[in-house]
Enzyme design. Structure first.
Site, PDB file in Angstrom:
ATOM      1  N   LYS A   1       9.707  -8.534   5.482  1.00  0.00           N
ATOM      2  CA  LYS A   1       8.882  -8.194   4.332  1.00  0.00           C
ATOM      3  C   LYS A   1       8.084  -9.422   3.906  1.00  0.00           C
ATOM      4  O   LYS A   1       8.368 -10.527   4.312  1.00  0.00           O
ATOM      5  CB  LYS A   1       9.755  -7.703   3.170  1.00  0.00           C
ATOM      6  CG  LYS A   1      10.412  -6.361   3.478  1.00  0.00           C
ATOM      7  CD  LYS A   1      11.203  -5.800   2.310  1.00  0.00           C
ATOM      8  CE  LYS A   1      10.511  -5.848   0.993  1.00  0.00           C
ATOM      9  NZ  LYS A   1       9.198  -5.205   0.973  1.00  0.00           N
TER      10      LYS A   1
ATOM     11  N   ASP B   1      10.868   0.378  -1.833  1.00  0.00           N
ATOM     12  CA  ASP B   1       9.860  -0.578  -1.360  1.00  0.00           C
ATOM     13  C   ASP B   1       9.536  -0.304   0.112  1.00  0.00           C
ATOM     14  O   ASP B   1      10.295   0.356   0.818  1.00  0.00           O
ATOM     15  CB  ASP B   1      10.403  -2.015  -1.519  1.00  0.00           C
ATOM     16  CG  ASP B   1       9.283  -3.062  -1.471  1.00  0.00           C
ATOM     17  OD1 ASP B   1       8.100  -2.698  -1.306  1.00  0.00           O
ATOM     18  OD2 ASP B   1       9.609  -4.255  -1.608  1.00  0.00           O
ATOM     19  N   GLY B   2       8.411  -0.833   0.544  1.00  0.00           N
ATOM     20  CA  GLY B   2       7.995  -0.727   1.944  1.00  0.00           C
ATOM     21  C   GLY B   2       8.555  -1.882   2.756  1.00  0.00           C
ATOM     22  O   GLY B   2       9.398  -2.661   2.299  1.00  0.00           O
TER      23      GLY B   2
ATOM     24  N   LYS C   1       6.229   0.839  12.073  1.00  0.00           N
ATOM     25  CA  LYS C   1       7.003  -0.330  11.625  1.00  0.00           C
ATOM     26  C   LYS C   1       8.454  -0.314  12.105  1.00  0.00           C
ATOM     27  O   LYS C   1       9.196  -1.266  11.872  1.00  0.00           O
ATOM     28  CB  LYS C   1       6.971  -0.376  10.106  1.00  0.00           C
ATOM     29  CG  LYS C   1       5.572  -0.605   9.578  1.00  0.00           C
ATOM     30  CD  LYS C   1       5.510  -0.362   8.113  1.00  0.00           C
ATOM     31  CE  LYS C   1       4.169  -0.825   7.573  1.00  0.00           C
ATOM     32  NZ  LYS C   1       4.053  -0.516   6.147  1.00  0.00           N
TER      33      LYS C   1
ATOM     34  N   GLY D   1       4.461  -9.245   3.697  1.00  0.00           N
ATOM     35  CA  GLY D   1       3.047  -9.149   4.075  1.00  0.00           C
ATOM     36  C   GLY D   1       2.133  -9.161   2.863  1.00  0.00           C
ATOM     37  O   GLY D   1       0.981  -9.597   2.931  1.00  0.00           O
TER      38      GLY D   1
ATOM     39  N   GLU E   1      10.706  -9.410  -4.603  1.00  0.00           N
ATOM     40  CA  GLU E   1      11.273  -8.229  -3.928  1.00  0.00           C
ATOM     41  C   GLU E   1      12.753  -8.466  -3.616  1.00  0.00           C
ATOM     42  O   GLU E   1      13.591  -7.585  -3.814  1.00  0.00           O
ATOM     43  CB  GLU E   1      10.507  -7.948  -2.631  1.00  0.00           C
ATOM     44  CG  GLU E   1       9.096  -7.439  -2.891  1.00  0.00           C
ATOM     45  CD  GLU E   1       8.240  -7.295  -1.642  1.00  0.00           C
ATOM     46  OE1 GLU E   1       7.222  -6.617  -1.745  1.00  0.00           O
ATOM     47  OE2 GLU E   1       8.573  -7.853  -0.595  1.00  0.00           O
TER      48      GLU E   1
ATOM     49  N   SER F   1       0.823  -1.217   0.000  1.00  0.00           N
ATOM     50  CA  SER F   1       0.000   0.000   0.000  1.00  0.00           C
ATOM     51  C   SER F   1       0.859   1.270   0.000  1.00  0.00           C
ATOM     52  O   SER F   1       0.483   2.270  -0.614  1.00  0.00           O
ATOM     53  CB  SER F   1      -0.946  -0.012   1.210  1.00  0.00           C
ATOM     54  OG  SER F   1      -0.204  -0.105   2.404  1.00  0.00           O
TER      55      SER F   1
HETATM   56  C1  5RP Z   1       4.955  -6.944   0.263  1.00  0.00           C
HETATM   57  C2  5RP Z   1       5.804  -6.238   1.228  1.00  0.00           C
HETATM   58  C3  5RP Z   1       5.426  -4.857   1.610  1.00  0.00           C
HETATM   59  O1  5RP Z   1       6.501  -4.007   1.395  1.00  0.00           O
HETATM   60  C4  5RP Z   1       5.044  -4.819   3.053  1.00  0.00           C
HETATM   61  O2  5RP Z   1       4.039  -5.787   3.275  1.00  0.00           O
HETATM   62  C5  5RP Z   1       4.533  -3.446   3.491  1.00  0.00           C
HETATM   63  O3  5RP Z   1       3.300  -3.201   2.908  1.00  0.00           O
HETATM   64  P1  5RP Z   1       2.448  -1.912   3.196  1.00  0.00           P
HETATM   65  O4  5RP Z   1       3.155  -0.772   2.536  1.00  0.00           O
HETATM   66  O5  5RP Z   1       1.100  -2.221   2.571  1.00  0.00           O
HETATM   67  O6  5RP Z   1       2.317  -1.730   4.687  1.00  0.00           O
HETATM   68  O7  5RP Z   1       6.793  -6.730   1.713  1.00  0.00           O
HETATM   69  O8  5RP Z   1       5.342  -8.280   0.088  1.00  0.00           O
END
Ligand code: 5RP
Length: 219
Positions: free
Chosen positions: A95, A82-83, A122, A97, A104, A31
Site C-alpha cells: 500500500k 481500504d484499497g 492487484k 501508492g 492507513e 480511487s
Molecule cells: C493509498 C493506498 C491505496 O489504497 C492504494 O494506492 C490503492 O489505490 P487505488 O484504489 O487508487 O488503486 O494505499 O496510499
C-alpha cells in the site's frame, strides 16, 4: 469486458455489506475508496461516522456531511475499509501508492477487521512488481535509500510529494518479496523509516475482489 474502473465500482458497492450499523468505521484512501465514499454517502444515516486515513479522504467524507472523528477520540473501530496496490493470496499487501500509508497503517491497527477492496489486476502470487512505498523522515532519505539498495532494491524518490505527515516517499523497485513479514520487519528497523508500505504483520482479514466473473469475497 469490464474496465478496471467498473471493477472498482463493483467492489465499492459490495463493501457496504461490511459496514456495521451505528458504528464509527475506518476509511482508507485512493480511487477505489473514493467510490466507496460515494456509496457510503447513500447510507450515511446508518453509521455514526468515520475515522479517515488522509486529508484527501477527510475532505471527501466531509463534503458528504459524514462526521469525521479524530482517532484519539475513538476506542473501537469494527472495520477499516481500504484499497491496495497489490495483495497476495495470504492477504499481505503493498500500500502507499497514494502516499497515505502511515495513517492507513495506524487506522488499520486499531480496527478489528481490515476489509480490502481491490480489482483482480492487484491480486498477485508474489508482491513486488508494484514499487514498494516507504515513508521516510526527510533528513534520512539518502541513508535509508542506501540501506534499501543493500536489501536488493532500487529506491526512487517520489518527486513533488510530501506526505500528510511532512515526510518524503521512496518507491523501491525491483523487489521480489518472498517473505513479506520478515521484509516489513527489516525495513521498519532502518532508522529514519516512518512506515513501510508492506502490510503483512497487519494483513487484510477479508478481500473483496472485483473479477470479470463477479465480486468474490476471500478470507
Ligand atoms: C493509498 C493506498 C491505496 O489504497 C492504494 O494506492 C490503492 O489505490 P487505488 O484504489 O487508487 O488503486 O494505499 O496510499
Amino acid at each position: 469486458m469490464l474496465t478496471q474502473d467498473q471493477l472498482k465500482l463493483a467492489v465499492a458497492k459490495k463493501a457496504l455489506e461490511f459496514v456495521p450499523e451505528d458504528a464509527i468505521i475506518g476509511v482508507g484512501t485512493g480511487s477505489t475508496v473514493n467510490l466507496f465514499i460515494e456509496e457510503l454517502a447513500g447510507i450515511k444515516g446508518r453509521i455514526k461516522g468515520a475515522v479517515s486515513s488522509s486529508e484527501a479522504s477527510t475532505a471527501r467524507l466531509k463534503a458528504h456531511h459524514i462526521p469525521v472523528f479524530d482517532l484519539n477520540e475513538v476506542e473501537k473501530l469494527p472495520v477499516y475499509i481500504d484499497g491496495a496496490d497489490e495483495i497476495n493470496h495470504h492477504l499481505h499487501m503493498i500500500k502507499g501508492g497514494g502516499a497515505a500509508l502511515t495513517r492507513e497503517k495506524i487506522v488499520a491497527g486499531v480496527a478489528d477487521e481490515f476489509i480490502c477492496i481491490a480489482d483482480e489486476q492487484k491480486y498477485v502470487a508474489m508482491l513486488g512488481a508494484f514499487p514498494l512505498p516507504i515513508e521516510v523522515i526527510p533528513m534520512a532519505r539518502s541513508y535509508v535509500a542506501r540501506e534499501l539498495v543493500r536489501l536488493g532494491g532500487h529506491p526512487e524518490l517520489r518527486q513533488g510529494v510530501t506526505t500528510d505527515n511532512g515526510n518524503v516517499i521512496l518507491d523501491v523497485h525491483g523487489l521480489q518479496i518472498m517473505k513479506p513479514v520478515e521484509l516489513e520487519e527489516t525495513i521498519n528497523h532502518i532508522a529514519g523509516v516512518v512506515t513501510c508500505g508492506l502490510f503483512a504483520r497487519r494483513r487484510a482479514d477479508v478481500l473483496v475482489l472485483g473479477k470479470q466473473s463477479g465480486v468474490e469475497v476471500l478470507r
